[in-house]
Write an enzyme that holds these catalytic residues in place. Structure first.
Site, PDB file in Angstrom:
ATOM      1  N   GLU A 180       0.822  -1.210   0.000  1.00  0.00           N
ATOM      2  CA  GLU A 180       0.000   0.000   0.000  1.00  0.00           C
ATOM      3  C   GLU A 180       0.857   1.261   0.000  1.00  0.00           C
ATOM      4  O   GLU A 180       1.427   1.638   1.027  1.00  0.00           O
ATOM      5  CB  GLU A 180      -0.936   0.007   1.222  1.00  0.00           C
ATOM      6  CG  GLU A 180      -1.882  -1.176   1.282  1.00  0.00           C
ATOM      7  CD  GLU A 180      -2.869  -1.206   0.115  1.00  0.00           C
ATOM      8  OE1 GLU A 180      -3.218  -0.128  -0.427  1.00  0.00           O
ATOM      9  OE2 GLU A 180      -3.291  -2.309  -0.262  1.00  0.00           O
ATOM     10  N   GLU A 202     -10.564  -3.280   1.165  1.00  0.00           N
ATOM     11  CA  GLU A 202     -10.367  -3.357  -0.292  1.00  0.00           C
ATOM     12  C   GLU A 202      -9.895  -4.744  -0.718  1.00  0.00           C
ATOM     13  O   GLU A 202     -10.350  -5.268  -1.738  1.00  0.00           O
ATOM     14  CB  GLU A 202      -9.356  -2.304  -0.743  1.00  0.00           C
ATOM     15  CG  GLU A 202      -9.905  -0.903  -0.721  1.00  0.00           C
ATOM     16  CD  GLU A 202      -8.919   0.140  -1.212  1.00  0.00           C
ATOM     17  OE1 GLU A 202      -7.739  -0.203  -1.459  1.00  0.00           O
ATOM     18  OE2 GLU A 202      -9.336   1.292  -1.369  1.00  0.00           O
ATOM     19  N   GLU A 259      -6.271   3.676   7.549  1.00  0.00           N
ATOM     20  CA  GLU A 259      -5.697   3.237   6.269  1.00  0.00           C
ATOM     21  C   GLU A 259      -5.550   1.713   6.222  1.00  0.00           C
ATOM     22  O   GLU A 259      -5.844   1.086   5.194  1.00  0.00           O
ATOM     23  CB  GLU A 259      -4.347   3.906   6.028  1.00  0.00           C
ATOM     24  CG  GLU A 259      -3.736   3.558   4.687  1.00  0.00           C
ATOM     25  CD  GLU A 259      -4.557   4.030   3.508  1.00  0.00           C
ATOM     26  OE1 GLU A 259      -4.823   3.203   2.603  1.00  0.00           O
ATOM     27  OE2 GLU A 259      -4.946   5.209   3.476  1.00  0.00           O
TER      28      GLU A 259
END
Length: 123
Positions: A34, A82, A75
């Site tokens: 990420e 996701e 996050e």
């Protein structure tokens, strides 16, 4: 028996040790996969020491540092969401988009929260 089932059967220090390992793996996965997490870690590396320098009290410093750590937490949760959505629904779908957009909105709100807290403390 799956890893999750084996983890749930553990007690005490063994469970804690396993949990620490899973947490390390999660942080490592976020760092490797990420870009946004890496950018936010850089932000944290700059702002957390700054919070200790600029904060006038323990409460000021706690609010400022906590707001930055919250960004990292949100996050990681967004990235996890996701990943699950991508696994469950690799094709484009309205509900998958909605879930991802909501996760992104949560990150945005955590960034706004940090900015408001820092402004309130410093101004």
């Amino acid at each position: 028996m799956t890893d999750a089932a084996a983890f749930k059967g553990k007690k005490g220090l063994t469970r804690l040790w396993n949990a620490l390992g899973y947490s390390r793996d999660g942080l490592s996965a976020a760092w490797k996969n990420e870009a946004a997490f890496r950018e936010e870690v850089l932000l944290a590396a700059i702002t957390i020491p700054l919070a200790f320098y600029l904060g006038n009290s323990g409460i000021d410093r706690a609010l400022m540092v906590g707001s930055i750590i919250l960004i990292l937490i949100v996050e990681i949760l967004n990235s996890g969401l996701e990943a699950v959505v991508d696994k469950a629904s690799p094709e484009k779908h309205e509900l998958a988009k909605r879930a991802k957009d909501m996760g992104s909105a949560a990150v945005l709100l955590s960034l706004i929260n940090a900015a408001v807290i820092w402004a309130c403390v410093l101004l």
